[in-house]
Design a protein around this motif. Sequence first.
Motif, PDB file in Angstrom:
ATOM      1  N   LYS A  61       0.839  -1.187   0.000  1.00 17.41           N
ATOM      2  CA  LYS A  61       0.000   0.000   0.000  1.00 17.41           C
ATOM      3  C   LYS A  61       0.877   1.240   0.000  1.00 17.41           C
ATOM      4  O   LYS A  61       1.864   1.289   0.717  1.00 17.41           O
ATOM      5  CB  LYS A  61      -0.866  -0.005   1.253  1.00 17.41           C
ATOM      6  CG  LYS A  61      -2.215   0.624   1.028  1.00 17.41           C
ATOM      7  CD  LYS A  61      -2.971   0.700   2.316  1.00 17.41           C
ATOM      8  CE  LYS A  61      -4.151   1.651   2.160  1.00 17.41           C
ATOM      9  NZ  LYS A  61      -4.720   2.019   3.443  1.00 17.41           N
TER      10      LYS A  61
ATOM     11  N   ALA B  24     -10.375  -1.449  12.020  1.00 18.26           N
ATOM     12  CA  ALA B  24      -9.210  -1.034  11.242  1.00 18.26           C
ATOM     13  C   ALA B  24      -9.462  -1.256   9.752  1.00 18.26           C
ATOM     14  O   ALA B  24     -10.551  -1.670   9.347  1.00 18.26           O
ATOM     15  CB  ALA B  24      -7.988  -1.812  11.705  1.00 18.26           C
ATOM     16  N   SER B  25      -8.431  -0.969   8.956  1.00 17.66           N
ATOM     17  CA  SER B  25      -8.532  -1.113   7.496  1.00 17.66           C
ATOM     18  C   SER B  25      -9.035  -2.500   7.108  1.00 17.66           C
ATOM     19  O   SER B  25      -8.844  -3.474   7.837  1.00 17.66           O
ATOM     20  CB  SER B  25      -7.159  -0.916   6.864  1.00 17.66           C
ATOM     21  OG  SER B  25      -6.648   0.348   7.173  1.00 17.66           O
ATOM     22  N   HIS B  63      -2.062   4.084  11.512  1.00 23.20           N
ATOM     23  CA  HIS B  63      -2.506   4.526  10.187  1.00 23.20           C
ATOM     24  C   HIS B  63      -3.698   3.736   9.685  1.00 23.20           C
ATOM     25  O   HIS B  63      -4.397   4.181   8.775  1.00 23.20           O
ATOM     26  CB  HIS B  63      -1.349   4.450   9.179  1.00 23.20           C
ATOM     27  CG  HIS B  63      -0.836   3.044   8.955  1.00 23.20           C
ATOM     28  ND1 HIS B  63      -1.516   2.119   8.205  1.00 23.20           N
ATOM     29  CD2 HIS B  63       0.271   2.423   9.411  1.00 23.20           C
ATOM     30  CE1 HIS B  63      -0.828   0.979   8.204  1.00 23.20           C
ATOM     31  NE2 HIS B  63       0.265   1.139   8.932  1.00 23.20           N
ATOM     32  N   SER B  64      -3.936   2.540  10.277  1.00 21.71           N
ATOM     33  CA  SER B  64      -5.050   1.732   9.784  1.00 21.71           C
ATOM     34  C   SER B  64      -6.280   1.801  10.702  1.00 21.71           C
ATOM     35  O   SER B  64      -7.324   1.227  10.392  1.00 21.71           O
ATOM     36  CB  SER B  64      -4.603   0.275   9.591  1.00 21.71           C
ATOM     37  OG  SER B  64      -4.476  -0.357  10.832  1.00 21.71           O
TER      38      SER B  64
ATOM     39  N   HIS C  47      -1.892  -5.708   4.576  1.00 22.19           N
ATOM     40  CA  HIS C  47      -2.953  -5.313   3.644  1.00 22.19           C
ATOM     41  C   HIS C  47      -3.151  -6.387   2.573  1.00 22.19           C
ATOM     42  O   HIS C  47      -2.322  -7.277   2.427  1.00 22.19           O
ATOM     43  CB  HIS C  47      -2.600  -3.976   2.986  1.00 22.19           C
ATOM     44  CG  HIS C  47      -2.832  -2.811   3.899  1.00 22.19           C
ATOM     45  ND1 HIS C  47      -1.796  -2.123   4.504  1.00 22.19           N
ATOM     46  CD2 HIS C  47      -3.976  -2.238   4.343  1.00 22.19           C
ATOM     47  CE1 HIS C  47      -2.300  -1.167   5.263  1.00 22.19           C
ATOM     48  NE2 HIS C  47      -3.605  -1.208   5.198  1.00 22.19           N
ATOM     49  N   ILE C  89      -1.449  -4.022   9.049  1.00 21.51           N
ATOM     50  CA  ILE C  89      -2.672  -3.566   9.721  1.00 21.51           C
ATOM     51  C   ILE C  89      -2.551  -3.851  11.219  1.00 21.51           C
ATOM     52  O   ILE C  89      -2.805  -2.986  12.049  1.00 21.51           O
ATOM     53  CB  ILE C  89      -3.928  -4.255   9.150  1.00 21.51           C
ATOM     54  CG1 ILE C  89      -4.149  -3.847   7.682  1.00 21.51           C
ATOM     55  CG2 ILE C  89      -5.169  -3.894   9.981  1.00 21.51           C
ATOM     56  CD1 ILE C  89      -5.274  -4.591   6.988  1.00 21.51           C
TER      57      ILE C  89
END
Lengths: 62, 96, 95
Positions: A61, B24-25, B63-64, C47, C89
């Motif tokens: 990402k 979270a993400s 950040h997530s 991710h 994450i």
Amino acid sequence: NHHRSTEPPLEKPGERRQAEMKRLYGDSAPKILAMEAAVQMSFDKYCDKKQPKYWPVIPLKF
Amino acid sequence: MSEWMKKSPLEWQDYVYKEVRVVASEKKEYKGWLVTTDPVSANIVLVTFLEDGSLSVTGVMGHSVQTVEVVSEGDHKVREKLMRLFTSVDCEGYSP
Amino acid sequence: KVPEVGGEGRIQDPPELQEQRARAALRERYLRSLLAMVGHPVSFTLHEGVHVTAQFGATDLDVANFYVSQLQTPIGVQAEALLRCSDIISYSFKL
């Protein structure tokens, strides 16, 4: 070295960082500074010795 | 940048030792006792007590983090257990 | 009017001092949690649905990279590697 890019600037060694740490952490600044130095030293030691590669090679990402 | 990352240390401190649900993400969800939030990265550290007496520690990257919701305020027993956590770690050479 | 402060902050102190104290306590506890992780097998959720496990070694000052060893990836084991925090994450380990 890529992993070193986040280190504080080298001119005026430590001085600017110490003032910044004092502003952020007050009286606890020396303690936090010492803990951070130990953490960073351990990381640098591994990186110098083992030359690890990023995984995955391309960031997942951006 | 997420709302969570913009919070102040005093706001982050309000969540310490409370049971929270973190979203979270990529729709990931985490539930546990919040032990700390790193003021540099906004990473959250959650702890859950497992049945065999051990602990599971989860770090959620700042950040997530999308939302953080308090599920339970906790009590003295949990608080005491959490306060003792990470203080027994050998820190020789880390003191100035 | 007395402001409400949760946790360790003493309400009579000026706000900057309260904030510094809170920041220091949070940071110290976080650094200690990283130290507690050294040498433990850690599972990382990255991710794009990628899961890997590895032995945690160290992280840099700004927690931007994790140095790990014995990284089990979907395509094999890498003896040592750097994981980017922006790829991660969450991570978890048992104590």
